[in-house]
Enzyme design. Structure first.
Site, PDB file in Angstrom:
ATOM      1  N   ARG A 207       1.021  -1.084   0.073  1.00 46.25           N
ATOM      2  CA  ARG A 207      -0.150   0.187  -0.106  1.00 46.25           C
ATOM      3  C   ARG A 207       0.735   1.263   0.026  1.00 46.25           C
ATOM      4  NH1 ARG A 207      -2.976  -3.148   4.006  1.00 46.25           N
ATOM      5  NH2 ARG A 207      -4.563  -4.354   2.622  1.00 46.25           N
ATOM      6  N   PHE A 223     -12.324  -3.688  -6.511  1.00 51.20           N
ATOM      7  CA  PHE A 223     -12.108  -4.771  -5.544  1.00 51.20           C
ATOM      8  C   PHE A 223     -11.618  -4.149  -4.306  1.00 51.20           C
ATOM      9  CE2 PHE A 223     -11.445  -6.438  -9.924  1.00 51.20           C
ATOM     10  CZ  PHE A 223     -12.278  -7.347  -9.935  1.00 51.20           C
ATOM     11  N   ASP A 245     -16.647  -2.210  -4.911  1.00 45.31           N
ATOM     12  CA  ASP A 245     -16.682  -3.416  -4.510  1.00 45.31           C
ATOM     13  C   ASP A 245     -18.057  -3.912  -4.548  1.00 45.31           C
ATOM     14  OD1 ASP A 245     -14.561  -5.293  -2.417  1.00 45.31           O
ATOM     15  OD2 ASP A 245     -16.517  -5.793  -2.568  1.00 45.31           O
ATOM     16  N   ASN A 273     -20.221  -4.184  -9.525  1.00 49.23           N
ATOM     17  CA  ASN A 273     -19.473  -5.270 -10.203  1.00 49.23           C
ATOM     18  C   ASN A 273     -18.486  -4.730 -10.978  1.00 49.23           C
ATOM     19  OD1 ASN A 273     -18.381  -7.422 -11.542  1.00 49.23           O
ATOM     20  ND2 ASN A 273     -20.381  -8.575 -11.396  1.00 49.23           N
ATOM     21  N   ALA A 274     -16.909  -4.858 -10.679  1.00 47.62           N
ATOM     22  CA  ALA A 274     -16.108  -4.260 -11.367  1.00 47.62           C
ATOM     23  C   ALA A 274     -15.877  -4.657 -12.689  1.00 47.62           C
ATOM     24  CB  ALA A 274     -14.737  -4.682 -10.942  1.00 47.62           C
ATOM     25  N   ASP A 294      -7.540  -5.339  -7.286  1.00 49.37           N
ATOM     26  CA  ASP A 294      -6.980  -6.255  -6.397  1.00 49.37           C
ATOM     27  C   ASP A 294      -8.007  -7.276  -6.227  1.00 49.37           C
ATOM     28  OD1 ASP A 294      -5.621  -7.598  -4.428  1.00 49.37           O
ATOM     29  OD2 ASP A 294      -5.879  -6.252  -2.768  1.00 49.37           O
ATOM     30  N   CYS A 334      -3.941 -12.713  -6.293  1.00 52.70           N
ATOM     31  CA  CYS A 334      -3.554 -13.775  -5.160  1.00 52.70           C
ATOM     32  C   CYS A 334      -3.763 -14.999  -5.318  1.00 52.70           C
ATOM     33  CB  CYS A 334      -4.287 -13.306  -3.704  1.00 52.70           C
ATOM     34  SG  CYS A 334      -6.023 -13.281  -3.924  1.00 52.70           S
TER      35      CYS A 334
HETATM   36  N1  SAH Z   1      -7.813  -4.555  -1.761  1.00 52.07           N
HETATM   37  C1  SAH Z   1      -8.248  -5.076  -0.396  1.00 52.07           C
HETATM   38  C2  SAH Z   1      -8.505  -6.444  -0.584  1.00 52.07           C
HETATM   39  C3  SAH Z   1      -9.579  -7.014  -1.781  1.00 52.07           C
HETATM   40  S1  SAH Z   1     -10.337  -8.519  -1.469  1.00 52.07           S
HETATM   41  C4  SAH Z   1      -7.230  -4.949   0.470  1.00 52.07           C
HETATM   42  O1  SAH Z   1      -6.131  -4.567   0.267  1.00 52.07           O
HETATM   43  O2  SAH Z   1      -7.985  -4.831   1.584  1.00 52.07           O
HETATM   44  C5  SAH Z   1     -11.040  -8.673  -2.959  1.00 52.07           C
HETATM   45  C6  SAH Z   1     -12.401  -7.916  -3.131  1.00 52.07           C
HETATM   46  O3  SAH Z   1     -13.067  -8.055  -4.223  1.00 52.07           O
HETATM   47  C7  SAH Z   1     -13.550  -8.364  -1.887  1.00 52.07           C
HETATM   48  O4  SAH Z   1     -13.846  -7.417  -0.925  1.00 52.07           O
HETATM   49  C8  SAH Z   1     -14.835  -8.773  -2.765  1.00 52.07           C
HETATM   50  O5  SAH Z   1     -15.988  -8.425  -2.150  1.00 52.07           O
HETATM   51  C9  SAH Z   1     -14.372  -8.174  -3.970  1.00 52.07           C
HETATM   52  N2  SAH Z   1     -15.061  -8.508  -5.180  1.00 52.07           N
HETATM   53  C10 SAH Z   1     -15.434  -9.825  -5.646  1.00 52.07           C
HETATM   54  N3  SAH Z   1     -15.880  -9.747  -6.716  1.00 52.07           N
HETATM   55  C11 SAH Z   1     -16.208  -8.635  -7.308  1.00 52.07           C
HETATM   56  C12 SAH Z   1     -16.414  -8.005  -8.600  1.00 52.07           C
HETATM   57  N4  SAH Z   1     -16.881  -8.672  -9.426  1.00 52.07           N
HETATM   58  N5  SAH Z   1     -16.574  -6.616  -8.591  1.00 52.07           N
HETATM   59  C13 SAH Z   1     -16.079  -5.978  -7.362  1.00 52.07           C
HETATM   60  N6  SAH Z   1     -15.690  -6.585  -6.228  1.00 52.07           N
HETATM   61  C14 SAH Z   1     -15.641  -7.866  -6.229  1.00 52.07           C
END
Ligand code: SAH
Length: 390
Positions: A207, A223, A245, A273-274, A294, A334
């Protein structure tokens, strides 16, 4: 102690230090084995290999705890191991929050302990370590006098070991909604309801890596979970930050986190939804100086690896298209089965299809409180990449 004798021909993996022994590598078991017992492992010609815990119903029959023959695996053993884990984390600079125990990489297979200052979250993901839960809790009490310990064993992989999924207090009950500090910022963490152990500590050093590229920038983060990268971006001088998210709970927490740091004017979060939104915004020709991605792991099995590769290519392609020429894409993965080389290859394919030229700014992994053991591929799981997009 029950003896596990290996076959004559075994993968060199075990002798080179890998702690897993698969059932098909075992020639015979001497003594009566009950699930979770600590056993002694020997080669076919009776050379001592190590001590570990066994589970006859798991494909991984034994997970080694130690290569020492004389050491006794008892309550004190776990106190000593956890103490060593803490010494290492302190040595590499962690003071408050860290992954205190990272399973196999710390010689404590399938045990995860996250330390959030005075609070601890524990996962015991195999039968043989689950048995030691009371000892592990005692060890934490003795070493840290914590304000609270919480179990997040609501993890499907436990079922392969014949364990149920469960979560709850391992200390006196306490308010599981805590506030942690990271890089001078503050974040709400919900140890009971949050994802995984409540917070993604593995990105805590990454970060900081966005510091210089977000100054004065319009930033889009997808995300976002509880908004950690985005709130860092705002703190580091971004002009505007939008985080997306799919989880309404995560977005609510992210907006609260922006307020907690008094950054709510420049940093906001929305449920989306990303995959859909990034596609739509590309059509609308929206542009950002920095796009950060992410996503969660796309697969855990080889059978669906190709689908995961397509997913990464797709989302990174869409992300890149939203970057203004000269801006930056910050992209994480990940998924264990997508190694660093494959990840870079996928990013390369995305750039080609987006008809953009990329320059690598930085490529790193998880923070070192999640140590990587080169001979254990599973320990190297996080890819974190920044590229400039021309
Ligand atoms: N960057 C964050 C961790 C992300 S974890 C950190 O550092 O704390 C991944 C995230 O993606 C989760 O919160 C999950 O809810 C979200 N996610 C899963 N599928 C998604 C989608 N299609 N669109 C948007 N978000 C999504």
């Amino acid at each position: 102690m029950v003896k596990v004798i290996l076959k004559r021909k075994i993968a060199p993996r075990v002798l080179l230090g890998h702690p897993w022994i698969f059932a098909n590598e075992v020639d015979r078991i001497e003594g009566t084995l009950s699930g979770g017992d600590v056993v002694a492992v020997y080669t076919h010609d009776q050379k001592f290999v190590g001590q570990g815990y066994a589970n006859p119903r798991s494909q991984i029959l034994v997970r080694l705890l130690t290569r020492e023959e004389r050491v006794v695996i008892d309550e004190q053993y776990f106190v000593d191991r956890i103490k060593a884990c803490w010494t290492y984390r302190q040595q590499i600079g962690y003071t408050e929050n860290c992954r205190l125990v990272f399973g196999e990489a710390d010689g404590l297979p399938q045990l995860i302990i996250d330390k959030f200052n005075d609070y601890f979250v524990l996962q015991t993901l195999a039968l043989g370590i689950d048995r030691w839960k009371p000892a592990l809790v005692n060890a934490l009490q003795q070493l840290f006098q914590p304000k609270g310990i919480y179990e997040r064993n609501d993890v499907p992989v436990r079922e392969l070991e014949g364990l149920v999924q469960q979560k709850g207090f391992l200390s006196d009950p306490f308010d599981t909604r805590i506030i942690i500090q990271e890089n001078g910022l503050r974040f709400h963490v919900d140890l009971a309801q949050g994802q995984k152990t409540g917070y993604f500590l593995d990105q805590q050093d990454n970060r900081r890596a966005i510091r210089s590229i977000v100054k004065g920038a319009d930033v889009l983060g997808a995300f976002t979970y509880t908004g950690t990268f985005e709130i860092h971006a705002a703190q580091y001088g971004a002009r505007s930050v939008l985080g997306l998210d799919i989880s309404a709970q995560a977005v609510a927490q992210a907006n609260e986190n922006a307020r907690l740091n008094n950054l709510q004017d420049r940093c906001r979060f929305e449920v989306a939804n990303a995959f859909d939104v990034l596609k739509q915004w590309t059509k609308e020709k929206k542009q950002y100086d920095v796009v950060m991605l992410d996503p969660p792991a796309f697969t855990k099995s080889r059978a669906t690896l190709q689908k995961a590769i397509t997913g990464y290519k797709e989302i990174n392609l869409r992300g890149m298209k939203l970057v203004r020429p000269g801006g930056f894409l910050v992209s994480s993965s990940c998924t264990n089965l997508v190694g660093p080389d494959l990840f870079l290859e996928i990013i390369g394919m995305a750039a080609k299809d987006a008809r953009r030229t990329i320059r690598q700014v930085c490529f790193q992994s998880q923070s070192p409180d999640h140590p990587i053991i080169p001979s254990m591929e599973n320990t190297h799981y996080l890819k974190f990449l920044i590229v400039q997009v021309q």
